[in-house]
Design a protein around this motif. Sequence first.
Motif, PDB file in Angstrom:
ATOM      1  N   THR A  24       0.830  -1.205   0.000  1.00 57.24           N
ATOM      2  CA  THR A  24       0.000   0.000   0.000  1.00 57.24           C
ATOM      3  C   THR A  24       0.867   1.258   0.000  1.00 57.24           C
ATOM      4  O   THR A  24       0.615   2.209  -0.743  1.00 57.24           O
ATOM      5  CB  THR A  24      -0.979  -0.048   1.194  1.00 57.24           C
ATOM      6  OG1 THR A  24      -1.792  -1.202   0.997  1.00 57.24           O
ATOM      7  CG2 THR A  24      -1.857   1.175   1.277  1.00 57.24           C
ATOM      8  N   TYR A  25       1.917   1.261   0.808  1.00 62.33           N
ATOM      9  CA  TYR A  25       2.840   2.410   0.790  1.00 62.33           C
ATOM     10  C   TYR A  25       3.533   2.522  -0.577  1.00 62.33           C
ATOM     11  O   TYR A  25       3.703   3.614  -1.101  1.00 62.33           O
ATOM     12  CB  TYR A  25       3.888   2.288   1.897  1.00 62.33           C
ATOM     13  CG  TYR A  25       3.382   2.590   3.285  1.00 62.33           C
ATOM     14  CD1 TYR A  25       2.819   3.832   3.597  1.00 62.33           C
ATOM     15  CD2 TYR A  25       3.474   1.650   4.307  1.00 62.33           C
ATOM     16  CE1 TYR A  25       2.359   4.113   4.892  1.00 62.33           C
ATOM     17  CE2 TYR A  25       3.018   1.924   5.604  1.00 62.33           C
ATOM     18  CZ  TYR A  25       2.466   3.159   5.872  1.00 62.33           C
ATOM     19  OH  TYR A  25       2.018   3.432   7.144  1.00 62.33           O
ATOM     20  N   LYS A  27       2.428   1.515  -3.505  1.00 64.51           N
ATOM     21  CA  LYS A  27       1.448   1.986  -4.502  1.00 64.51           C
ATOM     22  C   LYS A  27       1.187   3.479  -4.354  1.00 64.51           C
ATOM     23  O   LYS A  27       0.768   4.131  -5.305  1.00 64.51           O
ATOM     24  CB  LYS A  27       0.117   1.237  -4.339  1.00 64.51           C
ATOM     25  CG  LYS A  27       0.140  -0.146  -4.942  1.00 64.51           C
ATOM     26  CD  LYS A  27      -0.324  -0.085  -6.390  1.00 64.51           C
ATOM     27  CE  LYS A  27      -0.425  -1.460  -7.000  1.00 64.51           C
ATOM     28  NZ  LYS A  27      -0.593  -1.419  -8.441  1.00 64.51           N
ATOM     29  N   SER A  28       1.406   4.011  -3.154  1.00 61.50           N
ATOM     30  CA  SER A  28       1.188   5.449  -2.986  1.00 61.50           C
ATOM     31  C   SER A  28       2.420   6.248  -3.422  1.00 61.50           C
ATOM     32  O   SER A  28       2.466   7.461  -3.256  1.00 61.50           O
ATOM     33  CB  SER A  28       0.792   5.772  -1.540  1.00 61.50           C
ATOM     34  OG  SER A  28       1.938   5.740  -0.720  1.00 61.50           O
ATOM     35  N   GLY A  29       3.423   5.546  -3.945  1.00 62.76           N
ATOM     36  CA  GLY A  29       4.560   6.245  -4.547  1.00 62.76           C
ATOM     37  C   GLY A  29       5.795   6.323  -3.657  1.00 62.76           C
ATOM     38  O   GLY A  29       6.793   6.944  -4.033  1.00 62.76           O
ATOM     39  N   LEU A  30       5.738   5.682  -2.476  1.00 59.99           N
ATOM     40  CA  LEU A  30       6.901   5.744  -1.581  1.00 59.99           C
ATOM     41  C   LEU A  30       7.902   4.624  -1.914  1.00 59.99           C
ATOM     42  O   LEU A  30       7.516   3.578  -2.440  1.00 59.99           O
ATOM     43  CB  LEU A  30       6.440   5.624  -0.127  1.00 59.99           C
ATOM     44  CG  LEU A  30       5.584   6.789   0.372  1.00 59.99           C
ATOM     45  CD1 LEU A  30       4.915   6.451   1.703  1.00 59.99           C
ATOM     46  CD2 LEU A  30       6.437   8.050   0.528  1.00 59.99           C
ATOM     47  N   ILE A 186      -4.305  -4.994  -2.363  1.00 63.78           N
ATOM     48  CA  ILE A 186      -4.466  -3.785  -3.178  1.00 63.78           C
ATOM     49  C   ILE A 186      -4.238  -4.075  -4.666  1.00 63.78           C
ATOM     50  O   ILE A 186      -4.744  -3.362  -5.533  1.00 63.78           O
ATOM     51  CB  ILE A 186      -3.546  -2.651  -2.679  1.00 63.78           C
ATOM     52  CG1 ILE A 186      -3.966  -1.305  -3.255  1.00 63.78           C
ATOM     53  CG2 ILE A 186      -2.093  -2.935  -2.980  1.00 63.78           C
ATOM     54  CD1 ILE A 186      -3.188  -0.122  -2.749  1.00 63.78           C
ATOM     55  N   ARG A 196      -9.283  -1.230   1.401  1.00 63.92           N
ATOM     56  CA  ARG A 196      -9.619   0.020   2.109  1.00 63.92           C
ATOM     57  C   ARG A 196      -9.153  -0.029   3.559  1.00 63.92           C
ATOM     58  O   ARG A 196      -8.638   0.953   4.087  1.00 63.92           O
ATOM     59  CB  ARG A 196     -11.126   0.275   2.078  1.00 63.92           C
ATOM     60  CG  ARG A 196     -11.534   1.129   0.880  1.00 63.92           C
ATOM     61  CD  ARG A 196     -12.952   1.640   1.028  1.00 63.92           C
ATOM     62  NE  ARG A 196     -13.931   0.602   0.770  1.00 63.92           N
ATOM     63  CZ  ARG A 196     -14.271   0.209  -0.459  1.00 63.92           C
ATOM     64  NH1 ARG A 196     -13.757   0.777  -1.523  1.00 63.92           N
ATOM     65  NH2 ARG A 196     -15.151  -0.753  -0.630  1.00 63.92           N
ATOM     66  N   ALA A 199      -5.439   0.482   3.700  1.00 65.74           N
ATOM     67  CA  ALA A 199      -5.096   1.893   3.433  1.00 65.74           C
ATOM     68  C   ALA A 199      -5.344   2.736   4.681  1.00 65.74           C
ATOM     69  O   ALA A 199      -4.528   3.609   5.029  1.00 65.74           O
ATOM     70  CB  ALA A 199      -5.912   2.413   2.245  1.00 65.74           C
ATOM     71  N   SER A 202      -2.533   2.124   7.063  1.00 65.06           N
ATOM     72  CA  SER A 202      -1.281   2.786   6.661  1.00 65.06           C
ATOM     73  C   SER A 202      -1.338   4.278   7.016  1.00 65.06           C
ATOM     74  O   SER A 202      -0.349   4.840   7.497  1.00 65.06           O
ATOM     75  CB  SER A 202      -1.001   2.574   5.169  1.00 65.06           C
ATOM     76  OG  SER A 202      -1.902   3.334   4.392  1.00 65.06           O
ATOM     77  N   LYS A 203      -2.497   4.888   6.867  1.00 60.89           N
ATOM     78  CA  LYS A 203      -2.626   6.320   7.229  1.00 60.89           C
ATOM     79  C   LYS A 203      -2.523   6.501   8.739  1.00 60.89           C
ATOM     80  O   LYS A 203      -1.879   7.441   9.218  1.00 60.89           O
ATOM     81  CB  LYS A 203      -3.964   6.880   6.739  1.00 60.89           C
ATOM     82  CG  LYS A 203      -3.999   7.013   5.233  1.00 60.89           C
ATOM     83  CD  LYS A 203      -5.080   7.988   4.783  1.00 60.89           C
ATOM     84  CE  LYS A 203      -5.149   8.022   3.270  1.00 60.89           C
ATOM     85  NZ  LYS A 203      -5.995   6.933   2.724  1.00 60.89           N
ATOM     86  N   THR A 206       1.150   6.326   9.726  1.00 58.32           N
ATOM     87  CA  THR A 206       1.895   7.529   9.357  1.00 58.32           C
ATOM     88  C   THR A 206       1.572   8.639  10.346  1.00 58.32           C
ATOM     89  O   THR A 206       2.477   9.323  10.832  1.00 58.32           O
ATOM     90  CB  THR A 206       1.526   7.960   7.916  1.00 58.32           C
ATOM     91  OG1 THR A 206       1.708   6.830   7.075  1.00 58.32           O
ATOM     92  CG2 THR A 206       2.390   9.097   7.431  1.00 58.32           C
TER      93      THR A 206
END
Length: 214
Positions: A24-25, A27-30, A186, A196, A199, A202-203, A206
Motif C-alpha cells: 500500500t505504501y 502503490k502510494s509512490g513511496l 491492493i 480500504r 489503506a 497505513s494512514k 503515518t
Amino acid sequence: MIIGVLNQKGGVGKTTIAINLAATYAKSGLRVLLVDADPQGSALQWSAARDAEPLFPVIGMAKPSLHRDLPDIAKDYQVVIIDGAPRVNELGRAAILASDLVLIPVQPSPYDIWAAADTVSLIQEAQQFKPDLKCAFVINRKIANTAIGRDVGDALAQFEHVPVLNATLHQRVIYAESAGQGLAVIEAEPNSEAAREIAALSKALTSTNEKKAA
Ligand SMILES: Nc1ncnc2c1ncn2[C@@H]1O[C@H](COP(=O)(O)OP(=O)(O)OP(=O)(O)O)[C@@H](O)[C@H]1O
Ligand SMILES: [Mg+2]
C-alpha cells in the motif's frame, strides 16, 4: 519510518499485515523495503510466489544484529517494514530496537490478549534505551457483529501505554487468496474492503509516527 510488525505469538497476522502495508505504501509512490526478520522466511516465500513485477524489494535479515545492520540499508528507503519472527526473544528484541514504531497485531481471542503481555514487556525493555520508540495494537481478523470483536479493545486497555488503533482489519478470505499468488490485496482486489482497511491502517501509522515525533 521503520515499522516493525511484531508479536511473540505465532499466527496473528504479522506477515499478512507487513506485506499489505508495504504494498500500500509502495502503490502510494513511496520507496519501500520489506525486511523478513523471521527464519521461517514467509515474506521471502511470498515474493518468490509472485509472477508480477516487484512493488518493493524483500530482503531476509533474521539476525539478532538486525538493529545494527538495518540503519545503513534503511536510509535508501522512505518506509521500511519489518516482518517479525514469533517466539524467539533475541530476534524480537533486535526487531523492536530497529523500529521507530512497533505495530502489534492481535486477534480477538483471549489467548492473544494474554500473550500480548510478552511483546509489550519486550517493548518496554527497549524503551529504556530508546525512549522515542512508539507502539500500537491493531486488531486483526475481527469478525463483524461478535461480542468478542467488540470487547477486544476493552481487554487491551489493560496495557495502558499501548494505544489500540481505530483502524481494524477484519477476517477476509482475500488476505490468504492474494498471498498464494504473491500479491497484496491492493493488487488482487483494489476496490475491496480489505484494500480500504489496509489503506486506513497505513494512514493511521503515518499519523501516529508523525504525531509523537513532533
Ligand atoms: N485478516 C485476515 N483475514 C483472514 N485470514 C487472515 C487474516 N490475517 C491473517 N490471516 C491468515 O492467518 C494465517 C496466519 O497469518 P500470518 O502468517 O500473516 O501470521 P504471522 O503472525 O505472520 O504468523 P507467524 O507467527 O507464523 O509468522 C495465514 O493463513 C493468513 O492468511
Ligand atoms: Mg509470519
